[in-house]
Scaffold this motif. Structure first.
Motif, PDB file in Angstrom:
ATOM      1  N   GLY A 105     -39.533  68.315  14.557  1.00 38.91           N
ATOM      2  CA  GLY A 105     -39.692  69.164  13.387  1.00 38.91           C
ATOM      3  C   GLY A 105     -41.005  69.915  13.287  1.00 38.91           C
ATOM      4  O   GLY A 105     -41.366  70.412  12.210  1.00 38.91           O
ATOM      5  N   LYS A 149     -20.614  77.379  17.051  1.00 35.24           N
ATOM      6  CA  LYS A 149     -20.214  76.475  15.977  1.00 35.24           C
ATOM      7  C   LYS A 149     -18.704  76.223  16.006  1.00 35.24           C
ATOM      8  O   LYS A 149     -18.248  75.089  15.812  1.00 35.24           O
ATOM      9  CB  LYS A 149     -20.624  77.064  14.632  1.00 35.24           C
ATOM     10  N   TRP A 153     -29.932  74.165  17.389  1.00 35.60           N
ATOM     11  CA  TRP A 153     -30.192  72.724  17.493  1.00 35.60           C
ATOM     12  C   TRP A 153     -29.862  72.024  16.182  1.00 35.60           C
ATOM     13  O   TRP A 153     -29.193  70.990  16.170  1.00 35.60           O
ATOM     14  CB  TRP A 153     -31.655  72.518  17.869  1.00 35.60           C
ATOM     15  N   ASP A 154     -30.328  72.585  15.081  1.00 32.83           N
ATOM     16  CA  ASP A 154     -30.095  71.980  13.772  1.00 32.83           C
ATOM     17  C   ASP A 154     -28.608  71.958  13.421  1.00 32.83           C
ATOM     18  O   ASP A 154     -28.142  71.049  12.720  1.00 32.83           O
ATOM     19  CB  ASP A 154     -30.873  72.743  12.689  1.00 32.83           C
ATOM     20  N   ALA A 155     -27.871  72.947  13.928  1.00 34.13           N
ATOM     21  CA  ALA A 155     -26.427  72.996  13.682  1.00 34.13           C
ATOM     22  C   ALA A 155     -25.647  72.064  14.602  1.00 34.13           C
ATOM     23  O   ALA A 155     -24.421  71.959  14.486  1.00 34.13           O
ATOM     24  CB  ALA A 155     -25.916  74.433  13.860  1.00 34.13           C
ATOM     25  N   LYS A 156     -26.370  71.406  15.519  1.00 34.56           N
ATOM     26  CA  LYS A 156     -25.780  70.417  16.444  1.00 34.56           C
ATOM     27  C   LYS A 156     -24.697  71.032  17.336  1.00 34.56           C
ATOM     28  O   LYS A 156     -23.666  70.412  17.627  1.00 34.56           O
ATOM     29  CB  LYS A 156     -25.217  69.215  15.686  1.00 34.56           C
ATOM     30  N   THR A 201     -36.919  80.424  16.823  1.00 31.36           N
ATOM     31  CA  THR A 201     -36.279  80.160  15.531  1.00 31.36           C
ATOM     32  C   THR A 201     -34.763  80.117  15.678  1.00 31.36           C
ATOM     33  O   THR A 201     -34.083  79.254  15.088  1.00 31.36           O
ATOM     34  CB  THR A 201     -36.679  81.249  14.520  1.00 31.36           C
ATOM     35  N   THR A 206     -40.771  71.026  18.409  1.00 32.00           N
ATOM     36  CA  THR A 206     -40.075  71.725  17.327  1.00 32.00           C
ATOM     37  C   THR A 206     -38.661  71.196  17.155  1.00 32.00           C
ATOM     38  O   THR A 206     -38.210  70.929  16.033  1.00 32.00           O
ATOM     39  CB  THR A 206     -40.048  73.233  17.615  1.00 32.00           C
ATOM     40  N   LEU A 207     -37.948  71.026  18.266  1.00 35.25           N
ATOM     41  CA  LEU A 207     -36.550  70.618  18.181  1.00 35.25           C
ATOM     42  C   LEU A 207     -36.402  69.153  17.768  1.00 35.25           C
ATOM     43  O   LEU A 207     -35.604  68.824  16.887  1.00 35.25           O
ATOM     44  CB  LEU A 207     -35.859  70.849  19.526  1.00 35.25           C
ATOM     45  N   LYS A 215     -33.775  76.910  17.464  1.00 33.72           N
ATOM     46  CA  LYS A 215     -33.892  75.783  16.532  1.00 33.72           C
ATOM     47  C   LYS A 215     -32.699  75.752  15.575  1.00 33.72           C
ATOM     48  O   LYS A 215     -32.191  74.673  15.238  1.00 33.72           O
ATOM     49  CB  LYS A 215     -35.186  75.870  15.732  1.00 33.72           C
ATOM     50  N   SER A 216     -32.219  76.908  15.157  1.00 30.86           N
ATOM     51  CA  SER A 216     -31.061  76.944  14.254  1.00 30.86           C
ATOM     52  C   SER A 216     -29.818  76.399  14.939  1.00 30.86           C
ATOM     53  O   SER A 216     -28.996  75.714  14.317  1.00 30.86           O
ATOM     54  CB  SER A 216     -30.805  78.367  13.761  1.00 30.86           C
TER      55      SER A 216
END
Length: 425
Positions: free
Chosen positions: A407, A180, A243-246, A237, A403-404, A240-241
């Motif tokens: 969703g 991040k 990925w969601d955080a870009k 999981t 998933t990525l 995916k976190s």
């Protein structure tokens, strides 16, 4: 390495660095000259990952030691070689000697595309006790790992320092935090890079499942699929976190391994999981890049030995080759103590001959670090030798992308993978 370890190959291959030469001889004998000499075709992805001329030099030495045998190298990047070899196996047009990934062996053996090396070893009087490992199907050897690559974490030291990260992350929490922070620095940099191309799905082996193995997890139970367990669920999981955080570099869903290495080499990515085979390639293509390697981050609180993902440059012989005896002479040569030590030194890998010692352990600090990581951990690659291993990776890849990108719940994706894998065992 993989590498490993851990991929598949078109009837058209790159020969001498160019595209367009047919791979294999389709069981014919057009490679035997009027004087009785033969030319072996040797298809592999190794040459592009080694210093220019290195593999050709070893082949030249082999030819001098074995008058009457010539070697034609058919070389292409891993993904292309994978496609070429799969097609060649299906059409029985493999090169005489073929570079193999352990994940391909079960399928090729069942197709009778590659020869039983146990028989060739016995016929030649070869002492197999010197081999560090062998890949078997039905009790017979079909692949010999020539060199072995650990897949550690690569870190761009300058990007991490700019982001205020003082050392490579050791845990998943530290990794997510570092990813991040690197992404937040801007200028197009991203924390991590993840290759998920479905036509070359070895990213599932090297870049996804490696997170589970690093913390002692497994995707199998009693040799059968067990991908809905807590260890694998936590990995998906976690990814995916990210990925969601870009913080994962764009283009992951169609990215291949060579794309990942290129982006890291160009300084666009803070961290990647990659083979030792690429260290010198990175150094050559960007001498100014400051990077380091470390063990894969473990799950928070994990204190056991870390599973170390690895891949091998394996070797086999085409079952349709008219020159099996000469082909195995090349295999023997590459596995001999001095030659295997030289090859592993050039490739920056660990030797497949138990008596060989690579030079880099003493001469290169980064490879010494890798050797220490290897010795402290436990080699882990559960795809090696599995039936339809490529399809297993691809099946997982398809569901992970759902998933990525779309969703789909993690539990649904893993249940779908479990059902598909179970049908293939």
């Amino acid at each position: 390495m993989v590498a490993g370890a851990v991929a598949a190959l078109s009837v058209v291959a790159a020969c001498g660095g160019g595209e367009g030469s047919p791979i294999g001889n389709a069981g014919g004998d057009s490679t035997k000259a009027s004087d009785g000499s033969v030319t072996l075709e040797f298809s592999q992805w190794w040459e592009p990952e080694m210093p220019k001329g290195a593999l050709r030099g070893i082949m030249d030495d082999f030819e001098k030691a074995n008058p009457g045998i010539k070697v034609n190298l058919i070389s292409a990047p891993y993904a292309s070689t994978q496609q070429q070899t799969v097609a060649g196996a299906a059409s029985k047009t493999l090169a005489d000697v073929v570079g193999l990934d352990g994940a391909w062996v079960s399928d090729f053996a069942k197709q009778k595309a590659i020869a039983d090396l146990s028989t060739l070893m016995k016929d030649s009087g070869y002492d197999e006790s010197q081999l560090a490992s062998q890949i078997k199907v039905g009790g017979e050897t079909y692949m010999i790992p020539v060199v072995n690559f650990v897949y550690p974490m690569f870190s761009n030291d300058d990007l991490l320092a700019k982001a205020g990260v003082s050392a490579p992350p050791a845990t998943r929490t530290q990794f997510a935090d570092a990813a991040k922070k690197v992404t937040a620095t801007g200028n197009g940099a991203y924390g991590w890079i993840l290759p998920l191309a479905q036509d070359a799905p070895n990213g599932i082996q090297n870049d996804v499942m490696s997170w589970a193995w690093a913390s002692g997890g497994s995707m199998l139970k009693d040799g059968k699929p067990d991908v809905t367990n807590a260890a694998v669920t936590s990995v998906v999981t976690f990814i995916k976190s990210l990925w969601d955080a870009k913080v994962i570099a764009p283009g992951a869903l169609t990215m291949k391994e060579q794309d990942k290495v290129e982006q890291f080499t160009n300084g666009r990515v803070g961290m990647m999981i990659d083979s030792l085979a690429h260290i010198n390639l990175i150094r050559q293509n960007n001498p100014k890049l400051k990077f380091s390697i470390s063990a894969l981050p473990a799950e928070d609180g994990y204190t056991g030995k870390r599973g170390m993902p690895y891949a091998s440059w394996g070797i086999g012989v085409s079952d349709s080759s008219p020159h099996k005896a000469q082909a195995f002479k090349l295999v023997q040569y590459l596995m001999s103590t001095d030659v295997n030590a030289k090859l592993s030194s050039i490739a920056n890998a660990f030797p497949g001959n138990t008596k060989s010692v690579p030079d880099f352990v003493k001469s290169d600090a980064m490879f010494k670090t890798a050797f220490d990581i290897w010795n402290k951990g436990v080699p882990a690659n559960e795809f090696t030798g599995l039936p339809t291993a490529e399809d297993l990776m691809r099946s997982f890849d398809v569901q992970l992308q759902e998933t990525l990108a779309n969703g789909q719940p993690v539990n649904t994706s893993l249940s779908n993978v479990q059902a598909d894998w179970s049908s293939k065992f």
